[in-house]
Write a protein that holds these residues in place. Structure first.
Motif, short mmCIF file in Angstrom:
data_model
loop_
_atom_site.label_atom_id
_atom_site.label_comp_id
_atom_site.label_asym_id
_atom_site.label_seq_id
_atom_site.Cartn_x
_atom_site.Cartn_y
_atom_site.Cartn_z
N SER A 102 0.84 -1.19 0.00
CA SER A 102 0.00 0.00 0.00
C SER A 102 0.89 1.25 0.00
O SER A 102 0.97 1.98 0.99
N PRO A 103 1.59 1.51 -1.12
CA PRO A 103 2.58 2.59 -1.16
C PRO A 103 1.97 3.99 -1.36
O PRO A 103 0.92 4.13 -1.99
N CYS A 104 2.65 4.98 -0.83
CA CYS A 104 2.31 6.36 -1.13
C CYS A 104 3.03 6.75 -2.43
O CYS A 104 3.74 5.93 -3.02
N ARG A 105 2.89 8.00 -2.82
CA ARG A 105 3.49 8.43 -4.10
C ARG A 105 5.01 8.42 -4.10
O ARG A 105 5.63 8.31 -5.14
N VAL A 106 5.64 8.56 -2.95
CA VAL A 106 7.11 8.60 -2.91
C VAL A 106 7.73 7.34 -2.33
O VAL A 106 8.95 7.26 -2.17
N HIS A 107 6.93 6.36 -2.02
CA HIS A 107 7.40 5.15 -1.33
C HIS A 107 8.60 4.49 -2.03
O HIS A 107 9.61 4.20 -1.38
N ALA A 108 8.50 4.23 -3.29
CA ALA A 108 9.56 3.51 -4.01
C ALA A 108 10.88 4.27 -3.97
O ALA A 108 11.94 3.69 -3.72
#
Length: 137
Positions: A102-108
């Motif tokens: 469940s990543p946010c926009r900057v997670h990666a």
């Protein structure tokens, strides 16, 4: 990347591990040797004692010493009583649920930068740094 408290805690534990092989090291000696404010350092040392990183002894031969061998104490263990940033990556956007699933926009991008830092703190022991001539004063 780490707070001033984290820095002081790491420096103090390194100092104790280096100087305290023969016994306890007094808080005043640590503060003077590292050029740190005594009252603030004392609070840090007592927190580290309550966390099981250090042992504290009272009396004329009292002071602080390592509770476990320096090879068993990771940098993350020293910082953990003050900050959790090195154990668990926090979401830069402040989301409570941020993971690979469940990543946010900057997670990666943040994961690429933060995982190696966390690995350094989680896998580097105090003993790995003792005797290093490049330790900051």
């Amino acid at each position: 990347m780490i707070s001033k408290t984290d820095q002081y805690a790491l420096r103090a534990v390194l100092f104790i591990a280096q100087q305290g092989r023969e016994g306890s090291v007094r808080a005043a000696e640590i503060a003077e040797g590292l050029g740190l404010p005594g009252n603030y350092l004392s609070k840090i040392l007592h927190t580290l004692t309550r966390s099981g990183i250090l042992l504290s002894e009272r009396g004329p031969r009292g002071g602080f010493r390592m509770a476990r061998p320096a090879a068993e104490v990771k940098l993350a263990d020293v910082i953990a009583p003050f900050d959790s940033i090195v154990r668990h990556r926090t979401c830069l956007l402040g989301r409570s649920e941020c993971s690979d699933e469940s990543p946010c926009r900057v997670h990666a991008r943040w994961k690429v930068a933060s995982d190696p830092v966390a690995d350094f703190f989680n896998h580097t022991a105090i003993a790995d740094l003792i005797g290093e001539e490049d330790l900051c004063d």
